[in-house]
Design an enzyme around this catalytic site. Structure first.
Site, PDB file in Angstrom:
ATOM      1  N   CYS A   7     -26.530 -37.807 -32.911  1.00 38.82           N
ATOM      2  CA  CYS A   7     -27.240 -38.696 -31.985  1.00 38.82           C
ATOM      3  C   CYS A   7     -27.418 -40.067 -32.643  1.00 38.82           C
ATOM      4  CB  CYS A   7     -28.599 -38.124 -31.596  1.00 38.82           C
ATOM      5  SG  CYS A   7     -28.543 -36.837 -30.325  1.00 38.82           S
ATOM      6  N   ASP A  30     -13.769 -38.662 -38.905  1.00 44.82           N
ATOM      7  CA  ASP A  30     -14.502 -37.679 -39.705  1.00 44.82           C
ATOM      8  C   ASP A  30     -14.623 -38.196 -41.137  1.00 44.82           C
ATOM      9  OD1 ASP A  30     -15.048 -34.346 -39.345  1.00 44.82           O
ATOM     10  OD2 ASP A  30     -15.011 -35.185 -41.370  1.00 44.82           O
ATOM     11  N   HIS A  46     -27.406 -35.321 -26.171  1.00 45.82           N
ATOM     12  CA  HIS A  46     -27.475 -34.228 -27.141  1.00 45.82           C
ATOM     13  C   HIS A  46     -27.244 -32.885 -26.451  1.00 45.82           C
ATOM     14  CE1 HIS A  46     -28.545 -32.135 -30.847  1.00 45.82           C
ATOM     15  NE2 HIS A  46     -29.063 -31.235 -30.030  1.00 45.82           N
ATOM     16  N   ASN A  85     -16.318 -25.897 -33.313  1.00 44.87           N
ATOM     17  CA  ASN A  85     -16.937 -24.748 -33.960  1.00 44.87           C
ATOM     18  C   ASN A  85     -18.306 -24.505 -33.332  1.00 44.87           C
ATOM     19  OD1 ASN A  85     -14.754 -24.494 -35.824  1.00 44.87           O
ATOM     20  ND2 ASN A  85     -15.617 -26.181 -37.012  1.00 44.87           N
ATOM     21  N   GLY A  91     -18.346 -21.974 -38.547  1.00 41.85           N
ATOM     22  CA  GLY A  91     -18.250 -23.166 -39.389  1.00 41.85           C
ATOM     23  C   GLY A  91     -18.925 -24.397 -38.847  1.00 41.85           C
ATOM     24  N   HIS A  96     -24.692 -30.717 -32.951  1.00 42.35           N
ATOM     25  CA  HIS A  96     -24.503 -31.609 -31.798  1.00 42.35           C
ATOM     26  C   HIS A  96     -23.044 -31.418 -31.400  1.00 42.35           C
ATOM     27  CE1 HIS A  96     -25.179 -35.755 -29.733  1.00 42.35           C
ATOM     28  NE2 HIS A  96     -23.912 -35.417 -29.482  1.00 42.35           N
ATOM     29  N   HIS A  98     -19.356 -31.343 -30.759  1.00 46.53           N
ATOM     30  CA  HIS A  98     -18.301 -32.260 -31.177  1.00 46.53           C
ATOM     31  C   HIS A  98     -16.965 -31.561 -31.123  1.00 46.53           C
ATOM     32  CE1 HIS A  98     -20.097 -30.359 -34.758  1.00 46.53           C
ATOM     33  NE2 HIS A  98     -18.878 -30.363 -35.283  1.00 46.53           N
ATOM     34  N   HIS A 100     -13.290 -31.776 -32.791  1.00 41.29           N
ATOM     35  CA  HIS A 100     -12.405 -32.309 -33.831  1.00 41.29           C
ATOM     36  C   HIS A 100     -11.028 -32.548 -33.201  1.00 41.29           C
ATOM     37  CE1 HIS A 100     -14.888 -30.864 -37.384  1.00 41.29           C
ATOM     38  NE2 HIS A 100     -15.332 -30.024 -36.462  1.00 41.29           N
TER      39      HIS A 100
HETATM   40  P1  5GP Z   1     -18.495 -28.917 -38.022  1.00 39.28           P
HETATM   41  O1  5GP Z   1     -18.481 -28.388 -39.435  1.00 39.28           O
HETATM   42  O2  5GP Z   1     -19.889 -28.904 -37.459  1.00 39.28           O
HETATM   43  O3  5GP Z   1     -17.482 -28.278 -37.107  1.00 39.28           O
HETATM   44  O4  5GP Z   1     -18.024 -30.431 -38.113  1.00 39.28           O
HETATM   45  C1  5GP Z   1     -18.850 -31.434 -38.573  1.00 39.28           C
HETATM   46  C2  5GP Z   1     -17.961 -32.524 -39.088  1.00 39.28           C
HETATM   47  O5  5GP Z   1     -18.752 -33.687 -39.230  1.00 39.28           O
HETATM   48  C3  5GP Z   1     -17.339 -32.230 -40.450  1.00 39.28           C
HETATM   49  O6  5GP Z   1     -15.921 -32.267 -40.344  1.00 39.28           O
HETATM   50  C4  5GP Z   1     -17.892 -33.322 -41.360  1.00 39.28           C
HETATM   51  O7  5GP Z   1     -16.948 -33.820 -42.280  1.00 39.28           O
HETATM   52  C5  5GP Z   1     -18.318 -34.383 -40.359  1.00 39.28           C
HETATM   53  N1  5GP Z   1     -19.470 -35.178 -40.797  1.00 39.28           N
HETATM   54  C6  5GP Z   1     -20.626 -34.709 -41.316  1.00 39.28           C
HETATM   55  N2  5GP Z   1     -21.474 -35.724 -41.575  1.00 39.28           N
HETATM   56  C7  5GP Z   1     -20.828 -36.863 -41.202  1.00 39.28           C
HETATM   57  C8  5GP Z   1     -21.181 -38.245 -41.233  1.00 39.28           C
HETATM   58  O8  5GP Z   1     -22.267 -38.640 -41.647  1.00 39.28           O
HETATM   59  N3  5GP Z   1     -20.251 -39.132 -40.772  1.00 39.28           N
HETATM   60  C9  5GP Z   1     -19.029 -38.727 -40.299  1.00 39.28           C
HETATM   61  N4  5GP Z   1     -18.197 -39.680 -39.865  1.00 39.28           N
HETATM   62  N5  5GP Z   1     -18.670 -37.431 -40.250  1.00 39.28           N
HETATM   63  C10 5GP Z   1     -19.545 -36.511 -40.698  1.00 39.28           C
HETATM   64 ZN    ZN Z   2     -27.645 -34.890 -31.170  1.00 34.93          ZN
END
Ligand code: 5GP
Ligand code: ZN
Length: 112
Positions: A7, A30, A46, A85, A91, A96, A98, A100
């Site tokens: 957010c 990322d 959110h 995920n 994972g 929030h 997202h 990839h």
């Molecule tokens: P998840 O693990 O929840 O599927 O993906 C979260 C993603 O957010 C990860 O690939 C991680 O590298 C990315 N990420 C986490 N914190 C930050 C941040 O502060 N900035 C950016 N640009 N990416 C982030």
């Molecule tokens: Zn959020």
């Protein structure tokens, strides 16, 4: 949601490398890329994960997929993977929603 990393990124309160934005969603690189192309697309609203998608907010998800198709086409990316995920075992580390978008290298199936 006031205490949510994504957010804050969508609101510009935490810096990120923007890929695309509009009134519904925000896309950014990322911070720990897992492929030559690796960006995330998030709704500004959110939503905790795919498990939180419902009839009241699913238009944002449909819009995000339109954006993914448009942005990848503009970048000339013909083959890519979209991943979301849900929950700890899968994972998910940021609660929030997202998506990839990964491209630029060979990928395995099934995923690890
Ligand atoms: P998840 O693990 O929840 O599927 O993906 C979260 C993603 O957010 C990860 O690939 C991680 O590298 C990315 N990420 C986490 N914190 C930050 C941040 O502060 N900035 C950016 N640009 N990416 C982030
Ligand atoms: Zn959020």
């Amino acid at each position: 949601m006031s205490d949510c990393l994504f957010c804050k990124i969508a609101a510009g309160e935490i810096p990120s490398a923007k890929v695309y934005e509009d009134e519904v969603c925000y896309a950014f690189q990322d911070i720990a890329p897992q492929a030559p192309t690796h960006f995330l697309v998030i709704p500004r609203e959110h939503i905790a994960s795919v498990s939180g998608v419902n009839a009241g907010n699913s238009a944002a998800v449909a819009h995000i997929f339109e954006v993914i198709a448009k942005v990848t086409a503009e970048k000339g990316i013909e083959s890519y993977r979209v991943v979301s995920n849900i929950g700890e075992q899968a994972g998910q580390s940021v609660p929030h929603l997202h998506f990839h978008v990964l491209a630029g290298r060979d990928m395995t199936w099934p995923p690890g």
